[in-house]
Structure formats: C-alpha cells, structure tokens
Design an enzyme around this catalytic site. Sequence first.
Site, PDB file in Angstrom:
ATOM      1  N   HIS A   1     -15.953 -34.411 -42.093  1.00 34.38           N
ATOM      2  CA  HIS A   1     -14.976 -34.975 -43.031  1.00 34.38           C
ATOM      3  C   HIS A   1     -15.602 -36.221 -43.615  1.00 34.38           C
ATOM      4  O   HIS A   1     -15.956 -37.141 -42.892  1.00 34.38           O
ATOM      5  CB  HIS A   1     -13.680 -35.322 -42.301  1.00 34.38           C
ATOM      6  CG  HIS A   1     -12.645 -35.883 -43.214  1.00 34.38           C
ATOM      7  ND1 HIS A   1     -11.626 -35.129 -43.737  1.00 34.38           N
ATOM      8  CD2 HIS A   1     -12.487 -37.127 -43.726  1.00 34.38           C
ATOM      9  CE1 HIS A   1     -10.879 -35.882 -44.517  1.00 34.38           C
ATOM     10  NE2 HIS A   1     -11.376 -37.108 -44.527  1.00 34.38           N
ATOM     11  N   CYS A   2     -15.773 -36.236 -44.916  1.00 28.79           N
ATOM     12  CA  CYS A   2     -16.462 -37.352 -45.551  1.00 28.79           C
ATOM     13  C   CYS A   2     -15.456 -38.285 -46.228  1.00 28.79           C
ATOM     14  O   CYS A   2     -14.849 -37.900 -47.229  1.00 28.79           O
ATOM     15  CB  CYS A   2     -17.454 -36.833 -46.587  1.00 28.79           C
ATOM     16  SG  CYS A   2     -18.466 -38.130 -47.313  1.00 28.79           S
ATOM     17  N   PRO A   3     -15.249 -39.490 -45.722  1.00 29.53           N
ATOM     18  CA  PRO A   3     -14.303 -40.383 -46.390  1.00 29.53           C
ATOM     19  C   PRO A   3     -14.790 -40.845 -47.748  1.00 29.53           C
ATOM     20  O   PRO A   3     -13.979 -41.145 -48.630  1.00 29.53           O
ATOM     21  CB  PRO A   3     -14.175 -41.566 -45.424  1.00 29.53           C
ATOM     22  CG  PRO A   3     -15.315 -41.474 -44.504  1.00 29.53           C
ATOM     23  CD  PRO A   3     -15.815 -40.079 -44.509  1.00 29.53           C
TER      24      PRO A   3
END
Lengths: 165, 498
Positions: free
Chosen positions: B196-198
Amino acid sequence: AAPQVHSLQELRRSASLATKVFVQRDYSDGTTCQFQTKFPPELESRIERQLFEETVKTLNGFYAEAEKIGGSSYLEGCLACATAYFIFLCMETHYEKVLKKISKYIQEQNEKIYAPRGLLLTDPLERGMRVIEISIYEDRCSSGSSSSGSSSSSSGGGGGGAGGR
Amino acid sequence: MIPGGGSGPMKDCEYSQISTHSSSSPMESPHKKKKSSPKRKWEVFPGRNKFFCNGRIMMARQTGVFYLTLVLILVTSGLFFAFDCPYLSEKITPAIPAIGGILFFFVMGTLLRTSFSDPGVLPRATPDEAADLERQIDIANGSSSGGYRPPPRTKEVIINGQTVKLKYCFTCKIFRPPRASHCSLCDNCVERFDHHCPWVGNCVGKRNYRFFYMFILSLSFLTVFIFAFVITHVILRSQQTGFLNALKDSPARYPFTETNYRSSVVCFFSVWSIVGLSGFHTYLISSNQTTNEDIKGSWSNKRGKENYNPYSYGNIFTNCCAALCGPLSPSLIDRRGFIQPDTPQLAGPSNGITMYGATQSQSNMCDQDQCIQSTKFVLQAAATPLLQSEPSITSEELPLPGKTSISGPCATLTLGQPTPPSSMPNLTSDTGLTDMIPLKEEHEGHQFLTPEEAPSPPGMLPSGSPITHSHTMHVLSLASQDSLHEDSVRGLVKLSSV
C-alpha cells in the site's frame, strides 16, 4: 405433461431457486484463471457429465486466450506504455474483447443446454472470477411431488430431485 | 464505509423500518423512497475507499500524502520550467524543455493512473458463496470444531511443484487466490498485492503495478534530469558572474535562484530515494516477486533449498515482459454498475439448505439456522486473533469488528443484553480499535443468550447491501419476537442517529 423446454424468462417466472453449486478455481497452474472440471455431485441428476465438462473446458480455453502472453499482447502493452496509458481511454483491451465473447458463450449455453434442464450459469465475472455459479431451479408446479433423483433428460414435470429430499 | 452522506439515508432507514414489523420491504427501499434513481455499486462498496467522479476514480481513504506528492512534483517541475528552461534553451538547446515536458507529462499520466485505478480488488463473497464455503470447511474439519477455537482455515495447492498455502480471509469470506493479500488500510483483498503506497494514495496490485513502476521509473529520470540541469544552470551562470555572486544576486534580479536552490535540494533527496526504489522494483520485476513476498522471504533460499518462486518464468526478459506488457485484466468490482435486485426467489428452507438470503436486496426473516451459523462464525472470527499469533490475520481481524461506527456499538449492545441501557453512551464515542477491545472481552465473558436472540453479527455483510440497513433489518426482524430486544433496538436507533 409439463413442457420440458423452458426459455430463460419462463424459467425465472415459473421456477423457484432450490440451491446453488459453485465451481471453484483451479490454481494448480498458477494465478491464471482456470476452473476445476470436477463434476459436482449435486448436478448428477440434472445434466450429463460430458456437457458440463465441455462447458468448463471451453471457458478455461477462453480465459487462457485472454491472458496469453505473446506477440499481440506485447504490442498492445508497448503501445499503451508509449502513450502513457492514455490509449486505454479510447481502446478496448484484448482481455475485454475476450470477456465479451465469454459472456455471449455463456448466454448461448444457458439458452441451449442449461435452461432446458432447470439450471442457470452465472458469468464468473459477476462473481469476481472466483467461481462459476450454477443455480439449480425446481418447478413450483411440481414441487409438491417429491420424487428423488429421477433422471433429468426426460423427466416429466421438471426435476423435483434437486434439493428435494 | 457508510454509503451516501452520513445520517441522511440512515434516518430514512430508521423511520421506515420501525413502523413495520414484517420484513417484507426490501433493504433497498429506503433509498428508493428518497429518490427514484437506482444506486451505483460504488456507493455501497464495503471497503475503505474513496470514490470520485461518480465511481470512475478510486482511491484509498487517506489521500493527504498523495496531495503532497502532487505538490512536490508540480512545484519542482514548475520552477524548473519557469526559471531554468528559458536560460538553458537559449544557451544550450531548446530540446531541454521539450524532453523535460515529455518526461513531466509521462510522470503525471502514470501517477494519476496508479492512484485512480482499481489495483485489483477482489469483491467480497456473496452470501450464498460464503455459506457454501462455510459448509465445505465444516465438512472438512469435522462437525465438532472444538468450540470457539477453530482450526486455521487454509487450503494447500501445488503450483509448478511448489506447495502454496491459500488463506481464508475472514473479512471478504473467500479463500485468497495465490499472491493475493488483504490490505488492512483499504480493507480489501487485492490480487497480486505488492504494497500500500501512501505516496500515490492507493494500493499497488495486479492492475496498477505497471503504472506504478513506470511512474517511479519516469520520476527517477525526471528528478535526475531536473537536478542535472539546475546544477548546469548555476554553473553556467557562475562562470559568467562568479559562483557566489550567482547565488547572491538572487533576491534582486534572480529571485528564482533561491527557489532554484530549494528545488535542487528537494531533487537531491528524492533522487536517491526514487532511484533506489526504481532499482528495487526492477529487481522485483525481473524475478517476478511482489514486495510482500520479498519482505516475507517467501521464496528465498534461506527457507530451504527446495524453495523457489513458482511464478517466475525462468528468465529475466520474460518476467519483465509479463509484468509490464502482459494483458491488463479488467476491474472485478464494477463500480459504476447499478445495483440490481435479483429475480429468483428463495425456496422454502425446509430442505435444510441454509441460505443467507436469496438476493442481496430482498431481506427475509432471518432463518434460525443462518443466525446460528453466522453467530458461530463471528465468534470464531472474533476469537481468532486472540488465539493465533500470525500478524497477518490479526491485522485483518481488527477491522472486522470496527468496520463502521454503527456495527460495533450494535454488536456490543445486542450481545451484551444484561448490560443496562445507561452504558450505551459509552459506545457512542468514535470507534477506534480501543472501542472494539471491550467488544472482544465481552465475547469471552458473556455466553450467547440463545441463538434466536442473537442477530446477524456485524461481520456478516451481504455484498452490495448497505451495511447499516442489513444490520438493522436483521435486528428488527427478531425484535418482533422479543420485547427486550425492542428496547435494545431503540437504543440502536439512537446510536444510529448520532
């Protein structure tokens, strides 16, 4: 004797849903989309084994074609990359084209083979490509007669065998 | 995720459902009474995602860092184009802004594609599927599953000679396909889950991995490009006027040189991190692994000599081509589709088949069988994180009780019937995980009164139905049998209106 050949609309009106059978995915080849060809026991009395297996094998073939990695898919991929993927806004991908073929095939199978036997295939796309859902119907008019496990191909009065114990 | 806007649709729901004891009205009716337009599927999507443009754009819930990314890229590039390019295009060649422009365009395009597209979310199981799987698991484990301590739900599959374990996802009620993982931030199972890439405000999974990779690759080129030419600019100017003078001249004639300095600082730090990240992902692509697998060491030799990656095609070139140029599978969640009531009706349950509901939109009187099964299920689900040590399951279990602000207090309320209504206000505080911990403890302390009195647990969500509606419907269908329940239902309604 009640007419045996139902159209899909007639089926929905006159029959009631008895149960659903789920054909699961076959992951032995990796993450490619394939379904198990194992014949579910609930369908034993409703449809010939060979017809069912043929349907599943054809579907598996379609999905393999959609996910095939080869010359044309590379071309599509490189072209899309070169246009910063903006081309997806106007072009339909190869996968989507095959999915349309699949949904036509399923509808055709339903009309010709499954609906006359009181069954209904659901497109796996509507179930997240997890399962092929097969709905088993029983005729309402014949739900009173609980005959167990009569053969479906020439049973008069619909298949009371499915789900009726 | 509460569909629509907060309290509006829920108020409709309360009024329409308290007045009728029979549950013949379909769950969708409160919505339809408000407007005649049918709802789209994204509005009732059970995951924690945000949707824009009527379902065309899909992102994670926390998007703050994404806006920061946008600002950094736009400001740095903007400063470069505004202040360095005129000088450089004169002095050296006009190809510089041209190439810079192409790179910038590519970066923005891939960034927006990565952030806005569906990463490969797996839709949750329909109630029929979930019930069928439950049945199969029970058969496989034997009828007595030892009380509230169920055996771990896994299936083993042999892929290319390697044994792979498929885990059961309690939130989505499916066996996860190989390489899929449940993202606890978005509360979805994602196919070929990478991470999950913020920075892009979304998960990176099967469908957007290539966009993500092209984004970080082109961003590396862009940052190196800008960095190099900003330095060139300063050097060229300093040759004319002297290095320190070039910087000193800044406030008067070249205010941009200060910003030049700032943008080159930003570039300097981002160059190393972005280039490093691109290198790492290049390695992952060439060996056909996901970040998730690499971090866990799923296919490393350290686990055993026999351990190898069954998904790799053997050579680097094929792996790269497959990841970047392979076919793009379509989105499985159909966000812009309309919610359709299913046409087939439920046959009588006399044949012992437990079906949660024939359709997603029609709700029937909760079958006792279903309630027993579903409450057993939620007990197992809630008890599991306390018993298992695997962090992956714990992380996915925690969102389960705390899914919405309504479901949590509801469960505590109805399960803990002996507790007096005065304790309810405690539950109206916003849910965090801290609120859910007392819920679990209550599970351990209280026995279920009777299966009939326990309503459908918050964890059981028919996919495609509004969360609040399904829950209140099932609570109310039992309320007619029990006056004590009516009190708790009114309390529930009060909570809903908060």
